[in-house]
Each structure stands twice: as C-alpha cells, then as structure tokens.
Design an enzyme around this catalytic site. Structure first.
Site, PDB file in Angstrom:
ATOM      1  N   ASP A  82     -45.598  31.493 -15.350  1.00 49.39           N
ATOM      2  CA  ASP A  82     -46.549  32.382 -16.009  1.00 49.39           C
ATOM      3  C   ASP A  82     -46.655  33.740 -15.310  1.00 49.39           C
ATOM      4  OD1 ASP A  82     -46.869  30.236 -17.648  1.00 49.39           O
ATOM      5  OD2 ASP A  82     -48.759  29.576 -16.776  1.00 49.39           O
TER       6      ASP A  82
ATOM      7  N   GLU B  24     -47.634  16.631 -37.320  1.00 46.11           N
ATOM      8  CA  GLU B  24     -47.384  17.501 -36.181  1.00 46.11           C
ATOM      9  C   GLU B  24     -46.611  16.820 -35.051  1.00 46.11           C
ATOM     10  OE1 GLU B  24     -50.129  16.216 -37.207  1.00 46.11           O
ATOM     11  OE2 GLU B  24     -51.605  15.810 -35.651  1.00 46.11           O
TER      12      GLU B  24
ATOM     13  N   CYS C 260     -55.301  13.713 -41.135  1.00 46.03           N
ATOM     14  CA  CYS C 260     -56.004  12.542 -40.597  1.00 46.03           C
ATOM     15  C   CYS C 260     -57.524  12.711 -40.740  1.00 46.03           C
ATOM     16  CB  CYS C 260     -55.561  12.268 -39.168  1.00 46.03           C
ATOM     17  SG  CYS C 260     -56.000  10.607 -38.647  1.00 46.03           S
ATOM     18  N   TYR C 261     -58.244  12.903 -39.651  1.00 46.89           N
ATOM     19  CA  TYR C 261     -59.699  13.089 -39.795  1.00 46.89           C
ATOM     20  C   TYR C 261     -60.001  14.250 -40.740  1.00 46.89           C
ATOM     21  CZ  TYR C 261     -64.631  13.345 -38.714  1.00 46.89           C
ATOM     22  OH  TYR C 261     -66.000  13.333 -38.828  1.00 46.89           O
TER      23      TYR C 261
ATOM     24  N   HIS D 155     -49.704  11.959 -39.157  1.00 54.17           N
ATOM     25  CA  HIS D 155     -49.648  13.133 -38.286  1.00 54.17           C
ATOM     26  C   HIS D 155     -48.306  13.848 -38.432  1.00 54.17           C
ATOM     27  CE1 HIS D 155     -53.458  12.646 -36.197  1.00 54.17           C
ATOM     28  NE2 HIS D 155     -53.273  11.357 -36.453  1.00 54.17           N
TER      29      HIS D 155
ATOM     30  N   LYS E  34     -47.150  27.702 -23.751  1.00 54.84           N
ATOM     31  CA  LYS E  34     -46.144  27.697 -22.684  1.00 54.84           C
ATOM     32  C   LYS E  34     -44.721  27.892 -23.234  1.00 54.84           C
ATOM     33  CE  LYS E  34     -45.744  26.751 -18.179  1.00 54.84           C
ATOM     34  NZ  LYS E  34     -46.684  27.189 -17.149  1.00 54.84           N
TER      35      LYS E  34
ATOM     36  N   GLY F 145     -59.145  13.769 -35.481  1.00 59.48           N
ATOM     37  CA  GLY F 145     -60.235  13.656 -34.512  1.00 59.48           C
ATOM     38  C   GLY F 145     -60.598  12.204 -34.300  1.00 59.48           C
TER      39      GLY F 145
END
Ligand code: XMP
Length: 519
Positions: free
Chosen positions: A233, A177, A84-85, A175, A375, A57
């Site tokens: 979609d 991710e 992280c945060y 991070h 997605k 964050g």
C-alpha cells in the site's frame, strides 16, 4: 470524464460476502460503494446510483428486529437487486412471507430456470436452464410478494430467484458473488450493463488518471510526507504521488533491522534509484535492538516497535520544512469497516491515522489516495505505475516485522539468522512455483538450542520453524500441504548454510486454534 458517474450502491446487511459483491462490480468495470443498510436515505439520493444491490446478511427478516429495507429506495426508479437476505427483505417488503427453512442450506446446489428471466435467461452451466450455485441461507420465501414471478427453483427451495420486470426489481437466493457460483460474473454483468445501463469506466488506466488529477487538485504545490514501509500500500501511494506531484513527495523509510532479508536496500533500489522518488532512509537498526533488549513479552515488543517508529518519524517530519500533508495507504476495506453499522444509523465515515500517535502540533492534513480502492485494484495500479510485480504481489508482512517472529527477546544476531533462513524458504517457494499457492509463508526463530550432527561435528544451535498457510481472509487459515521433498530441501539448505541452526521444523497448526504468527 467522471469515472464515478456510473455507480452502484451496495447496502450491506452484514454478510461476510458483501465486499466480494463490490469486487465483482468493480472488476466488471463499474464503480460502487458499500454502505450500511440503515444509512440515511438522503445520502442515497445524493449519491445518485444507477442501481442498488442489497447484500446478504445473518439475520431473519421475519423477526421484529430483522433489518428491513427502506421503502423509499423503491421510489428512486432505479433497478434493485437483492442477494440472499437482500432478496428476502424485498419479498417481505412487498407482502411476501419468509419463513425459517427446516435446515440451513449451505454449499453447492443446482437451480432450474422456471420462467422467463431478464436477469438469468441465456446464462447457464452445462445444461440450458440450469445453474450451479452456492447457497448459504437459513430462511426461505414461502409466499411470493405481489407483482413478482418465480424465475428459478431448486430441489429444496421453490423460489431461488424472482423478479418484477416492470419495477426492475430482482432477487436471487444464492450467492452470485462467490467463485463457486460459476456464472456469477455473468449475472452481475447482466445486471450492470443490460439492466442498469452502466458503462465500463472503472479501469486501471482511468483510475490512475483520475486519482492523479485529484491529488494535483488537492495538494497543489504543497509538500507531502509519506512513511514508506516496503509493503504494497505505501509503495503504491508513493508511486502514485510521485507521478502526481514529483519532488514534492518526501518519503521516510525507517530501517528497523526487523525487515526481510536485504529489504532495506531493495526498497531504496526500487523507489529511490529506480523511480527517482525522494526517500530519506533512517538506519535505526541499533536503536531498535537497544530498545528491545531484555524485553520478551509480545505485546510490550509491539508497543516498543510501534512507539519508536512514531518517535523517529516525528523527528524526521520536524526536520522538513513546509510539509502540509501526511499521506497514508488506507484502503477501502478499512473505510468500510470503520463505517459498519452496529445498531442504529451510522454513516459517518471517519478518517483515522494509520500512523496513530503523531502529535497534533505537526499540523499535517491527511491525504489518503487509495481510500476508495480494494487491494486487488491497488495491486493492479502498482504494476501499471511500474512497481515490480514481485513487490506488489508479496505476501503480507506484519508491522512489527521480525520482532514478532523471534520468540522472546529480540537480538541482532537472531534477526540476522532469521532473515537468512526466511530468505532461503521464500526463494525456494518461488523456485518451486509454490509462492503464489500459499497466502503467507515465513520462518520463525526459536531461541532454544538443539543437538545435531553436521559433517562429523556435533552442533548445538537454534531451531527454525517454517510456517506456511492458505487462507482467504487471514481470519481462518489452513497449514499449507507443502511437498515433503520441498521441505526436505529447504531444511537441508538452512542447516547447511546457516551454522547457527541445527534443526528445522514445520508448523502444522491451523488457525484456529493457532494464530498465523507465533507471537
Ligand atoms: P494472526 O497471527 O493474528 O495474523 O493469525 C493474521 C494476519 O495479521 C498479521 N499480523 C499483523 N500485522 N501488525 C501487523 O501489521 C501486527 O502486529 C500483526 N500481527 C499479525 C499476520 O502477519 C497475518 O497476516
């Protein structure tokens, strides 16, 4: 089998990477949801996750108004993983101190494993005990919280990860991710499978099966109406609903005359002929051209195009009998965005109509079968349901279509020239294996005339602009460095094959300051 039994909850502290955390968890085969950091604790208890991840964050936990973790989450007796945060918030909670770094650390870094680590042992890049990671932080841990030990450090930060194995609480400053952290996926797998003991249930086949069962339960024998646009979609919703409820699905496809080259016919071929889905095609091209005549303001054009769609869709809906549901292709990122915490507690996740503006007296209930999917999951599902890959992996196309790619007034003649030029550009991109390397590419019609000489004849005709960008989030974008030979060929083909074009230019503006679309 309940494929959501095994789930992880991600508490979002506002990082731009939070959705990436969720995608990594799902890719690994575990269902997860993203909720605001200040969600009511009772809801967390009810959700009953097998583990919690606290995201990064932008704020500072040492400031009074920096978001703090809810103490009760540590009483749930489930593993907690702060990134992280999230790590700093854990440190702060358990009595450690977090201070501003001298400089914000941003980019690649190497971290060395300094002690035994349940989370990181045996995971390394080139050298045992070393990880290449991506950092993005302005604060660092200065004093360790009680009960935790340091498991790695870097040249600039003495604590880049820590853990308290007895309490099953872990933190990393970097991070995991983002793709730049090359072992990131392994770190998530370690947390999910070795630490939280999750099973891999979240897989495309299982997802489809579960969604079909849910749709059947919900819709029963009711009729469901769906607006088909040709986009990913709505096409996937159609394919999924068709499998679940067959002919009780009725799709309305409005051909606005502002679609891509022959797109109207392709949609009918794929969906109606190929998959045997009930599709009502409304040929509204002339209505759109008439409504747009003389209008050159982009926002007004958008309003007219959107408004006309509602009118046509409503008219079709009123012709149908016994329709109870309106299906739409809302996907999970839309849901997260509408639930994001700004200040204070916000956890009510509301449904909103994509087809905004439909009158209430139609009394349609909303069915959003992709509401829990990202997605990439929607795309995988589409392919598994038999939709052509080319349709499922197509570049995004704006709702108002060519209406915002013809500058100024829209005319049928312009739309036809543009669709042909765009088709030449796109088919050459595919041929040259460049389509998947660009995030979005298209042609734009400029209603100005320019002189050229084609053969021996002077030509005084229109200008086509080619636009191609590379981007991850469409918020910022770089113009694509397409090869000169490629651009030359596309330009030559457009001018040779379309006699109403005398010049082709390439747009070299990045976003910002330019937007991706021209209007
Ligand atoms: P801009 O032009 O704002 O575009 O840089 C960012 C992304 O949004 C798409 N876009 C739209 N999509 N309706 C849509 O459904 C619109 O009015 C619209 N305007 C822009 C654009 O194609 C790009 O992917």
């Amino acid at each position: 089998m309940n494929i959501k039994n095994n789930k992880i909850l991600i508490l979002d502290f506002g990082s731009q990477f939070t959705q990436l955390i969720a995608r990594r968890v799902r890719e690994a085969g575990v269902y997860c949801e993203v909720w605001p950091w200040d969600v009511d604790f009772k809801l967390i208890e009810e959700f009953s996750p097998k583990g919690l991840i606290l995201s990064g964050g932008p704020e500072s936990v040492h400031l009074d108004d920096g978001p703090k973790v809810e103490a009760k989450i540590f009483e749930l007796a489930i593993p907690v993983f702060g990134i992280c945060y999230g790590m700093q918030a854990i440190a702060h909670h358990f009595g450690g101190t977090v201070i501003p770094s001298d400089e914000k650390e941003f980019g690649y870094a190497k971290v060395d494993l300094t002690g035994q680590s349940q989370l990181l042992d045996g995971i390394f890049d080139e050298k045992q005990g070393q990880l290449e990671v991506w950092m993005s932080h302005g604060d660092k841990i200065d004093v360790m919280p009680a009960g935790f030990h340091v498991t790695s450090s870097s040249a600039t930060a003495p604590v880049t990860s820590f853990e308290n194995v007895d309490a099953s609480i872990f933190g990393i400053q970097f991070h995991a991710e983002v793709e730049h952290t090359t072992q990131g996926r392994k770190i998530f797998e370690r947390f999910l499978f070795d630490i939280c003991n999750c099973d891999k249930l979240w897989k495309t086949d299982n997802i489809i099966e579960t969604h079909i069962t849910n749709i059947k339960q919900k819709a029963g024998n009711d009729k469901v109406l769906l607006g088909l646009s040709g986009g990913v979609d709505s096409s996937v919703v159609a394919a999924l609903l068709h499998q679940a409820i067959g002919d009780n699905l009725v799709c309305v496809f409005v051909d606005t005359g502002l679609l891509r080259y022959k797109e109207g016919d392709q949609v009918m071929q794929t969906m109606a002929d190929g998959m045997d889905i009930n599709v009502i095609r409304v040929n509204a091209q002339q209505m759109y051209y008439d409504a747009l005549a003389g209008v050159s303001d982009p926002e007004q054009k958008r309003k007219i195009i959107g408004g006309l769609f509602i009118d046509i869709f409503e008219e079709e809906a009123r012709k149908l009998e016994n329709v109870k549901w309106l299906a739409q292709g809302t996907i999970y990122p839309d849901v997260i965005e509408s639930a994001a915490s700004k200040t204070g507690k916000s956890h009510v996740i509301k449904s909103h109509h994509n087809v905004g503006g439909l009158p209430d007296d139609l009394e349609l209930e909303l069915l959003e079968p992709l509401r829990d999917l990202f997605k990439d999951e929607v795309r995988k599902m589409g392919v598994a349901l038999g939709l052509p890959k080319a349709m499922v992996y197509r570049h995004p196309f704006p709702g108002p279509g060519l209406g915002v790619r013809i500058l100024g007034e829209v005319k049928q003649k312009y739309a036809e020239i543009l669709a042909r030029a765009d088709h030449i550009f796109i088919s050459e991109l595919i041929k040259w294996d460049l389509y998947d390397k660009t995030s979005q590419a298209f042609a734009v019609f400029l209603p100005i005339k320019s002189v050229g000489v084609v053969g021996d004849a002077r030509r005084y005709e229109y200008v086509i602009t080619l636009r191609a960008v590379e981007t991850i989030d469409f918020m910022t974008a770089k113009w694509a460095r397409l090869p000169y030979d490629f651009l030359e060929l596309v330009s030559r083909r457009i001018i040779n094959e379309i006699d109403k074009v005398s010049r082709v230019v390439y747009d070299i503006s990045s976003k910002p300051p330019a937007t991706i679309e021209w209007e």
